[in-house]
Design a protein around this motif. Structure first.
Motif, PDB file in Angstrom:
ATOM      1  N   CYS A 114       0.925  -0.891   0.226  1.00 19.61           N
ATOM      2  CA  CYS A 114      -0.273  -0.331  -0.128  1.00 19.61           C
ATOM      3  C   CYS A 114       0.904   1.616   0.284  1.00 19.61           C
ATOM      4  N   HIS A 123       0.514   4.281   0.947  1.00 20.90           N
ATOM      5  CA  HIS A 123       0.027   5.121   1.625  1.00 20.90           C
ATOM      6  C   HIS A 123       0.783   5.079   3.152  1.00 20.90           C
ATOM      7  N   HIS A 124       0.961   3.334   3.202  1.00 23.11           N
ATOM      8  CA  HIS A 124       1.650   3.071   4.398  1.00 23.11           C
ATOM      9  C   HIS A 124       2.821   2.117   4.282  1.00 23.11           C
ATOM     10  N   CYS A 133      -2.485  -2.556   6.242  1.00 21.05           N
ATOM     11  CA  CYS A 133      -2.608  -1.129   7.619  1.00 21.05           C
ATOM     12  C   CYS A 133      -4.776  -0.722   7.358  1.00 21.05           C
TER      13      CYS A 133
HETATM   14 ZN   LIG Z   1      -2.089   2.144   3.470  1.00 25.60          ZN
END
Ligand SMILES: [Zn+2]
Ligand SMILES: Nc1nc2c(ncn2[C@@H]2O[C@H](COP(=O)(O)OP(=O)(O)OP(=O)(O)O)[C@@H](O)[C@H]2O)c(=O)[nH]1
Length: 207
Positions: free
Chosen positions: A92, A94-95, A165
């Motif tokens: 991912c 984002h994380h 996440c």
């Molecule tokens: Zn994430």
């Protein structure tokens, strides 16, 4: 502003080589930031290991879909081909933690009957999975590659994945699966074809 989902495809030739020393330095910094001691015995090799692991899980950034969809046969087969339950690991964006699940990939070959080896469909998923990703983009990149490279008349990709996440941190909802789908060409316009693909994906035609 650029659309974060429809990221323009970057030519792997424009992406610099993986920078191992830089990645090691960053991991060392992260260890320091969390209050660990990178000099203690158990952590001495960790920056190098983590850097190598990142090189591996981002290898798709330096790969081209057309380089894995190379083997094509003219079998004159122009009916649907669908590979279900292709195991998938991605990260991912984002994380930078994994999301994992399965991809179901199907297409209707060009009228010429140009088809690819079934293992190449799994390799295609990896090309796009092995990069910082969002599930929606991964789904559309795979389906669009089938349409453009194989000149497929129709294509469908469904991905079901669990995002770490969402499970190991944050909202902590283990077991929640995100399902995304992308449908193109005759799979979109022809209801019966689309229904057949979905039945195959959901395994309702298994017995
Ligand atoms: Zn994430
Ligand atoms: N649409 C989409 N969202 C994703 C994907 N992977 C992670 N996300 C979401 O990206 C969002 C980032 O939201 P932020 O509020 O900026 O980050 P955060 O504070 O860590 O959010 P929480 O995860 O809710 O704690 C989160 O809601 C994630 O669940 C993905 O593949 N697709």
């Amino acid at each position: 502003m650029t659309d974060p989902i429809a990221l323009p495809e970057r030519d792997p030739g424009d992406i610099p080589d993986f920078d191992q020393p830089r990645a090691e330095a960053a991991v060392r910094e992260l260890l320091l930031a969390i209050g660990e001691d990178p000099e203690r015995e158990g952590l001495l090799e960790t920056p190098a290991r983590v850097a190598r692991a990142y090189a591996e899980v981002t290898a798709g950034l330096r790969m081209r879909a057309e380089d894995v969809l190379t083997t094509t046969f003219d079998l004159g087969h122009d009916e649907m081909v669908l590979v279900r339950d292709i195991e998938l690991w991605s990260m991912c964006e984002h994380h930078l933690v994994p999301f994992t699940g399965v991809a179901h990939v199907g297409y209707i070959p060009a009228e010429s009957g140009k088809i690819t080896g079934i293992s190449k469909l799994a390799r295609l998923v990896d090309v796009y999975a092995q990069r910082p990703q969002v599930q929606e983009r991964l789904t559309t990149q795979v389906v669009d590659a089938l349409m453009t490279i194989l000149e497929a008349r129709g294509a469908v990709v469904v991905i079901e994945a669990e995002h770490l996440c969402m499970t190991m941190r944050g909202v902590r909802k283990a077991g929640a699966r995100t399902v995304t789908s992308a449908v193109r060409g005759t799979m979109l316009t022809d209801r019966a074809t689309r229904a057949e693909a979905m039945a195959l994906i959901h395994g309702t035609t298994r017995r």
